[in-house]
Design a protein around this motif. Sequence first.
Motif, PDB file in Angstrom:
ATOM      1  N   THR A  56      14.206   5.122 -15.296  1.00 49.33           N
ATOM      2  CA  THR A  56      15.444   4.500 -15.789  1.00 49.33           C
ATOM      3  C   THR A  56      15.274   2.988 -15.890  1.00 49.33           C
ATOM      4  O   THR A  56      15.842   2.351 -16.778  1.00 49.33           O
ATOM      5  CB  THR A  56      16.658   4.843 -14.903  1.00 49.33           C
ATOM      6  OG1 THR A  56      16.403   4.426 -13.547  1.00 49.33           O
ATOM      7  CG2 THR A  56      16.990   6.319 -14.946  1.00 49.33           C
ATOM      8  N   GLY A  57      14.477   2.407 -14.994  1.00 49.15           N
ATOM      9  CA  GLY A  57      14.208   0.969 -15.066  1.00 49.15           C
ATOM     10  C   GLY A  57      13.443   0.596 -16.327  1.00 49.15           C
ATOM     11  O   GLY A  57      13.796  -0.377 -17.003  1.00 49.15           O
ATOM     12  N   LEU A  58      12.437   1.385 -16.656  1.00 44.20           N
ATOM     13  CA  LEU A  58      11.671   1.136 -17.884  1.00 44.20           C
ATOM     14  C   LEU A  58      12.565   1.320 -19.111  1.00 44.20           C
ATOM     15  O   LEU A  58      12.556   0.487 -20.020  1.00 44.20           O
ATOM     16  CB  LEU A  58      10.466   2.075 -17.961  1.00 44.20           C
ATOM     17  CG  LEU A  58       9.626   1.981 -19.236  1.00 44.20           C
ATOM     18  CD1 LEU A  58       9.063   0.576 -19.409  1.00 44.20           C
ATOM     19  CD2 LEU A  58       8.516   3.019 -19.212  1.00 44.20           C
ATOM     20  N   ALA A  59      13.364   2.385 -19.106  1.00 48.59           N
ATOM     21  CA  ALA A  59      14.286   2.621 -20.226  1.00 48.59           C
ATOM     22  C   ALA A  59      15.266   1.465 -20.364  1.00 48.59           C
ATOM     23  O   ALA A  59      15.555   1.005 -21.477  1.00 48.59           O
ATOM     24  CB  ALA A  59      15.034   3.939 -20.029  1.00 48.59           C
ATOM     25  N   ALA A  60      15.757   0.967 -19.237  1.00 48.24           N
ATOM     26  CA  ALA A  60      16.722  -0.134 -19.271  1.00 48.24           C
ATOM     27  C   ALA A  60      16.098  -1.405 -19.846  1.00 48.24           C
ATOM     28  O   ALA A  60      16.718  -2.086 -20.672  1.00 48.24           O
ATOM     29  CB  ALA A  60      17.268  -0.389 -17.863  1.00 48.24           C
ATOM     30  N   PHE A  93       5.772   7.006 -11.432  1.00 48.03           N
ATOM     31  CA  PHE A  93       6.977   7.416 -12.148  1.00 48.03           C
ATOM     32  C   PHE A  93       7.890   8.266 -11.272  1.00 48.03           C
ATOM     33  O   PHE A  93       7.486   9.271 -10.701  1.00 48.03           O
ATOM     34  CB  PHE A  93       6.593   8.183 -13.419  1.00 48.03           C
ATOM     35  CG  PHE A  93       5.972   7.303 -14.453  1.00 48.03           C
ATOM     36  CD1 PHE A  93       6.738   6.381 -15.139  1.00 48.03           C
ATOM     37  CD2 PHE A  93       4.625   7.388 -14.733  1.00 48.03           C
ATOM     38  CE1 PHE A  93       6.176   5.546 -16.086  1.00 48.03           C
ATOM     39  CE2 PHE A  93       4.051   6.564 -15.684  1.00 48.03           C
ATOM     40  CZ  PHE A  93       4.828   5.642 -16.356  1.00 48.03           C
ATOM     41  N   ASN A  94       9.120   7.816 -11.158  1.00 44.10           N
ATOM     42  CA  ASN A  94      10.188   8.552 -10.501  1.00 44.10           C
ATOM     43  C   ASN A  94      11.473   8.200 -11.250  1.00 44.10           C
ATOM     44  O   ASN A  94      11.430   7.442 -12.230  1.00 44.10           O
ATOM     45  CB  ASN A  94      10.269   8.202  -9.000  1.00 44.10           C
ATOM     46  CG  ASN A  94      10.405   6.712  -8.767  1.00 44.10           C
ATOM     47  OD1 ASN A  94      11.154   6.015  -9.450  1.00 44.10           O
ATOM     48  ND2 ASN A  94       9.656   6.184  -7.804  1.00 44.10           N
ATOM     49  N   GLN A 152       0.814  -1.212   0.000  1.00 40.24           N
ATOM     50  CA  GLN A 152       0.000   0.000   0.000  1.00 40.24           C
ATOM     51  C   GLN A 152       0.850   1.265   0.000  1.00 40.24           C
ATOM     52  O   GLN A 152       0.523   2.248   0.648  1.00 40.24           O
ATOM     53  CB  GLN A 152      -0.962  -0.004   1.184  1.00 40.24           C
ATOM     54  CG  GLN A 152      -1.934  -1.151   1.101  1.00 40.24           C
ATOM     55  CD  GLN A 152      -2.829  -1.226   2.310  1.00 40.24           C
ATOM     56  OE1 GLN A 152      -2.523  -0.713   3.375  1.00 40.24           O
ATOM     57  NE2 GLN A 152      -3.952  -1.892   2.143  1.00 40.24           N
ATOM     58  N   ILE A 153       1.951   1.209  -0.731  1.00 40.59           N
ATOM     59  CA  ILE A 153       2.748   2.415  -0.916  1.00 40.59           C
ATOM     60  C   ILE A 153       1.923   3.347  -1.801  1.00 40.59           C
ATOM     61  O   ILE A 153       1.211   2.897  -2.693  1.00 40.59           O
ATOM     62  CB  ILE A 153       4.102   2.076  -1.576  1.00 40.59           C
ATOM     63  CG1 ILE A 153       4.918   1.216  -0.611  1.00 40.59           C
ATOM     64  CG2 ILE A 153       4.867   3.321  -1.974  1.00 40.59           C
ATOM     65  CD1 ILE A 153       6.219   0.720  -1.200  1.00 40.59           C
ATOM     66  N   SER A 154       2.021   4.625  -1.565  1.00 34.85           N
ATOM     67  CA  SER A 154       1.205   5.577  -2.329  1.00 34.85           C
ATOM     68  C   SER A 154       1.460   5.432  -3.825  1.00 34.85           C
ATOM     69  O   SER A 154       2.529   5.024  -4.257  1.00 34.85           O
ATOM     70  CB  SER A 154       1.511   7.003  -1.885  1.00 34.85           C
ATOM     71  OG  SER A 154       2.797   7.382  -2.326  1.00 34.85           O
ATOM     72  N   ALA A 155       0.471   5.804  -4.600  1.00 34.31           N
ATOM     73  CA  ALA A 155       0.584   5.717  -6.061  1.00 34.31           C
ATOM     74  C   ALA A 155       1.762   6.537  -6.563  1.00 34.31           C
ATOM     75  O   ALA A 155       2.431   6.155  -7.519  1.00 34.31           O
ATOM     76  CB  ALA A 155      -0.712   6.188  -6.707  1.00 34.31           C
ATOM     77  N   ALA A 156       2.045   7.656  -5.909  1.00 26.11           N
ATOM     78  CA  ALA A 156       3.171   8.496  -6.335  1.00 26.11           C
ATOM     79  C   ALA A 156       4.496   7.767  -6.133  1.00 26.11           C
ATOM     80  O   ALA A 156       5.402   7.868  -6.948  1.00 26.11           O
ATOM     81  CB  ALA A 156       3.172   9.811  -5.559  1.00 26.11           C
ATOM     82  N   SER A 202      20.487   2.069  -8.187  1.00 29.17           N
ATOM     83  CA  SER A 202      19.641   3.018  -7.458  1.00 29.17           C
ATOM     84  C   SER A 202      18.605   2.271  -6.608  1.00 29.17           C
ATOM     85  O   SER A 202      18.299   2.696  -5.497  1.00 29.17           O
ATOM     86  CB  SER A 202      18.951   4.002  -8.408  1.00 29.17           C
ATOM     87  OG  SER A 202      17.946   3.377  -9.175  1.00 29.17           O
ATOM     88  N   GLY A 203      18.089   1.173  -7.119  1.00 28.56           N
ATOM     89  CA  GLY A 203      17.160   0.370  -6.327  1.00 28.56           C
ATOM     90  C   GLY A 203      17.829  -0.242  -5.119  1.00 28.56           C
ATOM     91  O   GLY A 203      17.282  -0.262  -4.010  1.00 28.56           O
ATOM     92  N   MET A 204      19.043  -0.718  -5.297  1.00 28.75           N
ATOM     93  CA  MET A 204      19.795  -1.320  -4.201  1.00 28.75           C
ATOM     94  C   MET A 204      20.154  -0.266  -3.148  1.00 28.75           C
ATOM     95  O   MET A 204      19.957  -0.481  -1.959  1.00 28.75           O
ATOM     96  CB  MET A 204      21.063  -1.976  -4.750  1.00 28.75           C
ATOM     97  CG  MET A 204      21.817  -2.803  -3.761  1.00 28.75           C
ATOM     98  SD  MET A 204      23.176  -3.711  -4.527  1.00 28.75           S
ATOM     99  CE  MET A 204      24.204  -2.383  -5.120  1.00 28.75           C
TER     100      MET A 204
END
Length: 126
Positions: free
Chosen positions: A73-77, A67-68, A59-63, A120-122
Amino acid sequence: MLTLAIILITSALIFYTVGVWAEKLQGKLKLWHTVLFFIGLVFDTTGTLTMESIARSNQISAAAVGFNLHSLTGLAAILLMLVHAVWASWVLYKKDEGQAKTFHRFSLVVWVIWLIPFLSGMISKM
């Protein structure tokens, strides 16, 4: 599920890195490199979808889930990995030496871009 996601993303790192660097060090694109590119793509996509599922179920907020910098960058990758793997297949199919030379440079660029969301995720979770 978090353990599964970590295993999937780490597997993507291993397979994709071995494929890219083996191709670079051997100086010639081979079928097994392309197979590793596709395996890395599958693990990365599956791991990313698993991480997104975890974030939404917590239940993390939609924001925060939306997109952040990390998600963009994950989608681009992932899209670049797909282009990379398909292009590798095309180069092998056509046996085009001119494209093969350009492909070698593209491989490292895609790999470096792929590392941005991985790291960045790590780092953001430490």
